[in-house]
Enzyme design. Sequence first.
Site, short mmCIF file in Angstrom:
data_model
loop_
_atom_site.label_atom_id
_atom_site.label_comp_id
_atom_site.label_asym_id
_atom_site.label_seq_id
_atom_site.Cartn_x
_atom_site.Cartn_y
_atom_site.Cartn_z
N SER A 200 4.42 -1.67 1.48
CA SER A 200 4.50 -3.11 1.27
C SER A 200 5.47 -3.75 2.28
CB SER A 200 4.93 -3.39 -0.17
OG SER A 200 4.75 -4.75 -0.49
N ASP A 250 -6.02 -5.19 -3.56
CA ASP A 250 -4.60 -5.51 -3.57
C ASP A 250 -4.42 -7.01 -3.80
OD1 ASP A 250 -1.90 -5.92 -3.02
OD2 ASP A 250 -1.86 -4.35 -1.49
N HIS A 282 -2.28 -2.73 -5.40
CA HIS A 282 -1.02 -2.59 -4.65
C HIS A 282 -0.30 -1.33 -5.12
CE1 HIS A 282 1.79 -4.34 -1.86
NE2 HIS A 282 2.80 -4.22 -2.71
#
Length: 311
Positions: A200, A250, A282
């Site tokens: 991320s 995501d 995610h």
Amino acid sequence: FFFSSRRRHTRQRSVSWARRCVQETGTWGFQKMLRTIKFGKAFAKISNRFKSPDKANAMHYNKRQFSFKSYPKIMFDAKKIRRDIHLTPNRKQNLTSLVVWMHGLGDSAEGFVDFFCTDESPIQRSNTKIILLTAPEINVKLNRGMRMNAWFDFDVDAKGNFILDEKEVYESSLRVQSAINTEVSNLSCSFSNVFLGGFSQGSAMALSLGLTYNKTFGGICGLSGWVFDFAQFTDPKADMPIFIYHGEADDMVPFEKASDGYGRIKAAFPKAEIHSEKGLGHSISTREIVAMKEFFNKLIPPDEQSTSILR
């Protein structure tokens, strides 16, 4: 040993909710779910479990602290230095490679210890040291100014575009560079044996630093991240290995938004591996870990005494 009726009811609801989450997303997906910004104030209470006070001197972790019933083997000696965690293979001879990993928003180095200290770890070389970095604690506009570990402050506009502070990205990059330079000197290895990676926000940092730094790294691994709009690949290192993996479902960093930046990377680095997985949100999937393992095994040669730290 006896709970009041109210406490017992709350505990039962929590256990039931946790079981449903694990069934729907898998254990790793559930762990990541706990760290997302969706939980608002509850997120702060959960993330506090992973926070540790800074200490000027190094502190050794008890191996049993990282022992999980589903993770039977601990392959690294864990040492905490200030807020970072250094994972050194039990077989300490011939350390020739270095992996530097950066977590996502609100997470910490502790959040990825279990990821690397398992039989299914993507890094399975006894000649490789892993450093898990922890971002500074700052106010994040995206989560209503809540203080949490973040590599940079950012927000999202009405069109879903990320708004971030380029100065904070630069400051965090300097901090990562300092950690890398120190370890390269200590291990006496070259930058071609240093690998950057992250999840991320950490992925965005790894891609930014790895692709713009004046040194050529051994490779970059970015999971569920994105490419900064201001990142300029002025001197493309066309042969540098790059691995990118992103879930098509995501909702934190939409794959459609990240695809534009991935296209820029593919144009400048034709050999870059860009993978996507349908239905993956995610989080990190088993298929993703297998692909990571193949990527690192191709780049990090086994040492002379062992082909894997799992032996």
